[in-house]
Design a protein around this motif. Structure first.
Motif, mmCIF file in Angstrom:
data_model
loop_
_atom_site.group_PDB
_atom_site.id
_atom_site.type_symbol
_atom_site.label_atom_id
_atom_site.label_comp_id
_atom_site.label_asym_id
_atom_site.label_seq_id
_atom_site.Cartn_x
_atom_site.Cartn_y
_atom_site.Cartn_z
ATOM 1 N N VAL A 173 -9.749 12.251 11.168
ATOM 2 C CA VAL A 173 -10.143 13.612 11.402
ATOM 3 C C VAL A 173 -11.761 13.400 11.527
ATOM 4 C CG1 VAL A 173 -10.240 15.792 10.291
ATOM 5 C CG2 VAL A 173 -8.084 14.184 10.098
ATOM 6 N N ASP A 174 -12.228 14.021 12.679
ATOM 7 C CA ASP A 174 -13.619 14.062 13.004
ATOM 8 C C ASP A 174 -14.312 12.786 13.101
ATOM 9 O OD1 ASP A 174 -13.586 16.908 13.032
ATOM 10 O OD2 ASP A 174 -14.333 16.934 10.765
ATOM 11 N N CYS A 175 -15.240 12.658 13.747
ATOM 12 C CA CYS A 175 -16.053 11.406 13.874
ATOM 13 C C CYS A 175 -17.655 11.848 14.250
ATOM 14 C CB CYS A 175 -15.678 10.551 15.137
ATOM 15 S SG CYS A 175 -16.122 8.882 15.282
ATOM 16 N N GLY A 176 -18.123 12.108 13.391
ATOM 17 C CA GLY A 176 -19.576 12.736 13.447
ATOM 18 C C GLY A 176 -20.607 11.722 13.025
ATOM 19 N N LEU A 177 -21.914 12.182 13.471
ATOM 20 C CA LEU A 177 -22.947 11.525 13.137
ATOM 21 C C LEU A 177 -23.519 11.550 12.166
ATOM 22 C CD1 LEU A 177 -25.265 12.226 16.413
ATOM 23 C CD2 LEU A 177 -24.511 9.907 15.755
ATOM 24 N N PHE A 178 -24.143 10.561 11.372
ATOM 25 C CA PHE A 178 -25.082 10.493 10.321
ATOM 26 C C PHE A 178 -26.434 11.028 10.673
ATOM 27 C CE2 PHE A 178 -21.891 7.275 9.308
ATOM 28 C CZ PHE A 178 -21.356 7.679 8.206
ATOM 29 N N GLN A 179 -26.753 12.041 9.601
ATOM 30 C CA GLN A 179 -28.282 12.705 10.056
ATOM 31 C C GLN A 179 -29.174 12.878 8.906
ATOM 32 O OE1 GLN A 179 -26.144 16.272 11.526
ATOM 33 N NE2 GLN A 179 -26.806 15.773 13.692
ATOM 34 N N MET B 130 0.840 -1.237 0.065
ATOM 35 C CA MET B 130 0.048 0.016 0.087
ATOM 36 C C MET B 130 0.699 1.275 -0.038
ATOM 37 S SD MET B 130 -2.842 1.133 2.760
ATOM 38 C CE MET B 130 -4.022 -0.083 2.565
ATOM 39 N N ASN B 131 0.558 2.179 -0.717
ATOM 40 C CA ASN B 131 1.116 3.486 -0.822
ATOM 41 C C ASN B 131 0.919 4.365 0.233
ATOM 42 O OD1 ASN B 131 2.621 2.875 -3.007
ATOM 43 N ND2 ASN B 131 0.909 3.597 -4.375
ATOM 44 N N TYR B 132 1.474 5.051 1.008
ATOM 45 C CA TYR B 132 1.195 5.931 2.130
ATOM 46 C C TYR B 132 1.793 7.436 1.941
ATOM 47 C CZ TYR B 132 0.449 1.607 4.763
ATOM 48 O OH TYR B 132 0.096 0.383 5.161
ATOM 49 N N PRO B 133 0.972 8.251 2.185
ATOM 50 C CA PRO B 133 -0.294 8.167 3.033
ATOM 51 C C PRO B 133 -1.598 7.829 2.375
ATOM 52 C CG PRO B 133 0.302 10.434 2.674
ATOM 53 C CD PRO B 133 1.297 9.746 1.977
ATOM 54 N N ASP B 134 -2.320 7.164 3.083
ATOM 55 C CA ASP B 134 -3.574 6.631 2.308
ATOM 56 C C ASP B 134 -4.899 7.248 3.130
ATOM 57 O OD1 ASP B 134 -5.410 5.095 0.469
ATOM 58 O OD2 ASP B 134 -5.586 3.531 2.232
ATOM 59 N N ILE B 135 -5.820 7.743 2.426
ATOM 60 C CA ILE B 135 -7.060 8.298 3.121
ATOM 61 C C ILE B 135 -8.289 7.341 2.965
ATOM 62 C CG2 ILE B 135 -8.712 10.157 3.230
ATOM 63 C CD1 ILE B 135 -6.386 12.084 2.136
ATOM 64 N N ILE B 136 -8.909 7.030 4.092
ATOM 65 C CA ILE B 136 -10.099 6.406 4.002
ATOM 66 C C ILE B 136 -11.306 7.156 4.476
ATOM 67 C CG2 ILE B 136 -11.289 3.880 4.667
ATOM 68 C CD1 ILE B 136 -8.252 3.294 5.252
ATOM 69 N N HIS B 137 -12.325 6.869 4.014
ATOM 70 C CA HIS B 137 -13.730 7.956 4.448
ATOM 71 C C HIS B 137 -14.557 6.959 5.102
ATOM 72 C CE1 HIS B 137 -12.097 10.954 1.873
ATOM 73 N NE2 HIS B 137 -12.235 10.379 0.893
ATOM 74 N N HIS B 138 -14.908 7.211 6.382
ATOM 75 C CA HIS B 138 -15.822 6.373 7.246
ATOM 76 C C HIS B 138 -17.101 7.271 7.456
ATOM 77 C CE1 HIS B 138 -12.722 3.487 8.158
ATOM 78 N NE2 HIS B 138 -11.927 4.446 8.525
ATOM 79 N N GLY B 139 -17.343 8.345 6.596
ATOM 80 C CA GLY B 139 -18.361 9.168 6.588
ATOM 81 C C GLY B 139 -18.224 10.454 5.902
ATOM 82 N N ALA B 140 -18.910 11.002 5.306
ATOM 83 C CA ALA B 140 -19.194 12.271 4.383
ATOM 84 C C ALA B 140 -18.338 11.928 2.984
ATOM 85 C CB ALA B 140 -18.543 13.261 5.066
ATOM 86 N N GLY C 85 -22.134 13.056 8.979
ATOM 87 C CA GLY C 85 -21.076 11.741 9.232
ATOM 88 C C GLY C 85 -19.737 11.861 9.203
ATOM 89 N N SER C 86 -19.239 13.047 9.255
ATOM 90 C CA SER C 86 -17.800 13.176 8.905
ATOM 91 C C SER C 86 -16.719 12.420 9.770
ATOM 92 C CB SER C 86 -17.207 14.885 8.967
ATOM 93 O OG SER C 86 -17.974 15.567 7.756
ATOM 94 N N HIS D 239 -14.372 20.898 14.246
ATOM 95 C CA HIS D 239 -15.105 21.780 14.934
ATOM 96 C C HIS D 239 -16.432 20.923 15.834
ATOM 97 C CE1 HIS D 239 -17.153 21.316 10.957
ATOM 98 N NE2 HIS D 239 -18.369 21.566 11.834
ATOM 99 N N VAL D 240 -17.243 21.277 16.491
ATOM 100 C CA VAL D 240 -17.941 20.694 17.320
ATOM 101 C C VAL D 240 -19.340 20.563 16.932
ATOM 102 C CG1 VAL D 240 -16.428 21.174 19.354
ATOM 103 C CG2 VAL D 240 -18.406 22.596 18.912
ATOM 104 N N HIS D 241 -19.731 20.787 15.782
ATOM 105 C CA HIS D 241 -21.102 20.369 15.383
ATOM 106 C C HIS D 241 -21.293 18.749 15.179
ATOM 107 C CE1 HIS D 241 -21.959 24.409 12.877
ATOM 108 N NE2 HIS D 241 -22.760 24.329 14.044
ATOM 109 N N ALA D 242 -22.462 18.356 15.646
ATOM 110 C CA ALA D 242 -22.772 16.943 15.685
ATOM 111 C C ALA D 242 -22.328 16.003 14.551
ATOM 112 C CB ALA D 242 -24.313 16.888 15.939
ATOM 113 N N ASP D 243 -22.549 16.737 13.591
ATOM 114 C CA ASP D 243 -22.221 15.884 12.313
ATOM 115 C C ASP D 243 -20.587 15.808 11.852
ATOM 116 O OD1 ASP D 243 -21.899 18.515 11.391
ATOM 117 O OD2 ASP D 243 -22.206 17.997 9.240
ATOM 118 N N HIS D 244 -20.038 16.405 13.128
ATOM 119 C CA HIS D 244 -18.414 16.140 13.149
ATOM 120 C C HIS D 244 -17.958 15.544 14.510
ATOM 121 C CE1 HIS D 244 -17.225 18.332 9.452
ATOM 122 N NE2 HIS D 244 -18.444 18.648 9.352
ATOM 123 N N VAL D 245 -19.021 15.295 15.357
ATOM 124 C CA VAL D 245 -17.987 15.040 16.722
ATOM 125 C C VAL D 245 -19.493 13.827 17.333
ATOM 126 C CG1 VAL D 245 -16.813 17.080 17.269
ATOM 127 C CG2 VAL D 245 -19.253 16.919 18.210
ATOM 128 N N GLY D 246 -20.572 13.721 16.798
ATOM 129 C CA GLY D 246 -21.650 12.949 17.487
ATOM 130 C C GLY D 246 -21.179 11.629 17.810
#
Length: 481
Positions: A32-38, A1-11, A17-18, A69-76
């Motif tokens: 980077v962030d762990c937000g709620l899906f809305q 695998m080539n690094y750095p690698d970016i994997i999206h777990h939301g948004a 869900g960022s 930042h602390v919006h729910a879709d980034h920290v929920g």
């Protein structure tokens, strides 16, 4: 695998869900962030048998979480992240460190009722891991013979404490360094209180939000004038102006702009006479109560006040002149439920002119609902919307059916709409298409790769086309996801 690698777990494909994983090598990764899906994003996950709040990825190499930042879709999803076994630090700006427990406490109460011990336990776990760092300061996060990594937070201008994240990833054995930048949510131009974001110096890889990648906002520079005109018309009916607003960001901007309107109206009154005989002053502005009926918004506003050293030049100048942009004389804060019901009943029965700011911003809950139930049927009152009303929400129904004399359903009961309904644009806290393009074009060294996230397919597609056009004139190569 080539690094750095970016994997999206939301948004990666939607707008909520960022959560983005930067895998720097086989052993070291960060989130980077762990937000709620809305909204629709949550509905889609649940339709396929998934939980909108679950942590469904491995944490084996995740060493830290960086919060933009602390919006729910980034920290929920932070509580679920801890429950899944995450042991690392939670890195954020100093203002975000103050705001995060307030936002999470409010979310806990909505989800878990009033089990105070459980709420305290969750908050303690979160805050034990928070590491507050100053803006524009590099700090090391990994230091091994094979990998060095450092992180810097820069102001994003979206809400208080919001940041975009710069990460330098160095591979000493390969004599190679890559800079990865995560935009988080970028603020719009002409945002009150906070300075506009400045472009990074450079980026090899830019992960860029695209929420408004297909549109340009209404003129934000004149929105205060439009707000003043709407309030003037509404108060001419000699009733109450109801403004549904979210507690973080939008409420503080409204208070700031209303204070300025009141300041100018007071000067006008002192010159023209307080009786308003020329017809320009439908009510006695210097005595007009501005009611903030949201305990959470009041607490968040206090945090905004405590960080006045990072306000923009205009906000600091007002304060230095003796004005209090977020704590002015006519501002009345309502705390307890008893005070809330008393205020609703008083305004509904007397029709006394007042401006009420209360949550929820889309009228889907919160204290604004009681005001709407009591006042929508009275033509003396007016509802002023300053934010997007998503389809299916009571706010959208009021916008659609109110001008036609229709009704809205609140708590499974129908309420006729006789109150006036107004909508003012230009209050989005996100950068628009022009702002997003300028964020890239303003870099002295443009990214060699851009990954578009946090946007609907149409918004990502249109923004991607514009950026490709910019790059073609520079004869540069870019990969846009």
């Amino acid at each position: 695998m080539n690094y750095p690698d970016i994997i999206h777990h939301g948004a990666g494909e939607g707008v909520t869900g960022s959560c983005h994983q930067l895998q720097m090598d086989a052993e070291h990764g960060l989130l980077v962030d762990c937000g709620l899906f809305q909204g629709r994003d949550a509905d889609l996950k649940e339709r396929f048998g998934e939980s909108a709040s679950a942590i469904d990825f491995s944490l084996a190499t995740i060493k830290m979480l960086i919060v933009t930042h602390v919006h729910a879709d980034h920290v929920g999803r932070i509580p679920q992240l801890l429950a899944a076994g995450f042991k690392g630090p939670i890195i954020c700006s100093e203002p975000s460190a103050k705001l995060l427990p307030l936002v999470l406490e409010d979310a806990f109460r909505l989800e878990q009722g009033r089990d105070e011990r459980q709420i305290e336990r969750c908050l303690t776990q979160v805050m034990e891991r928070v590491v507050a760092v100053p803006f524009d300061t590099w700090f090391s996060v990994v230091n091994t013979p094979a990998l060095n990594a450092r992180v810097r937070l820069q102001r994003a201008g979206h809400i208080l404490g919001s940041a975009y994240v710069e990460i330098d990833v160095e591979y000493p054995m390969e004599q190679c360094t890559k800079r990865v930048v995560f935009s988080g949510d970028l603020g719009a131009s002409h945002t009150p209180i906070l300075p506009s974001p400045k472009s990074p110096e450079q980026a090899d890889i830019l992960v860029l939000e695209s929420t408004y990648g297909d549109r340009v906002h209404e003129d934000r520079a004149t929105r205060q004038g439009r707000l003043e005109a709407v309030i003037d018309r509404a108060l001419a009916d000699h009733g109450t102006v109801l403004i549904p607003a979210f507690s973080l960001g939008r409420t503080q901007e409204l208070l700031y702009e209303i204070e300025d309107i009141l300041h100018r109206k007071s000067l006008s009154c002192s010159v023209e006479g307080s009786d308003g005989a020329d017809g320009s002053l439908p009510v006695n502005w210097p005595q007009l109560p501005i009611i903030l009926d949201s305990p959470l918004a009041s607490r968040l506003t206090q945090v905004y006040q405590s960080f006045d050293d990072i306000w923009d030049d205009d906000a600091r100048a007002r304060q230095e002149s003796g004005r209090q942009p977020l704590r002015f004389e006519q501002l009345i804060t309502i705390d307890t439920a008893a005070q809330h019901h008393q205020t609703v009943n008083y305004l509904a029965s007397t029709g006394r002119p007042a401006i009420v700011i209360a949550g929820h911003g889309m009228c889907a809950g919160g204290r604004i609902v009681n005001y709407l139930k009591a006042m929508l049927g009275d033509p003396r009152h007016n509802v002023v919307f300053v934010g997007y009303q998503a389809k299916g929400t009571p706010g959208a129904a009021i916008q659609q059916h109110g001008p036609k004399g229709g009704y809205v359903e609140l708590d499974r009961e129908r309420y006729k709409i006789k109150a006036g309904i107004e909508t003012i644009g230009g209050y989005s806290a996100h950068a628009d298409q022009r702002g997003l393009v300028d964020f890239v074009a303003g870099m002295p060294v443009w990214p060699s790769e851009i990954k578009l996230v946090h946007g609907e397919p149409s918004a990502k597609r249109r923004l991607g086309q514009l950026l490709e056009g910019k790059y073609s004139t520079k004869r540069k190569a870019v990969i846009i996801d």
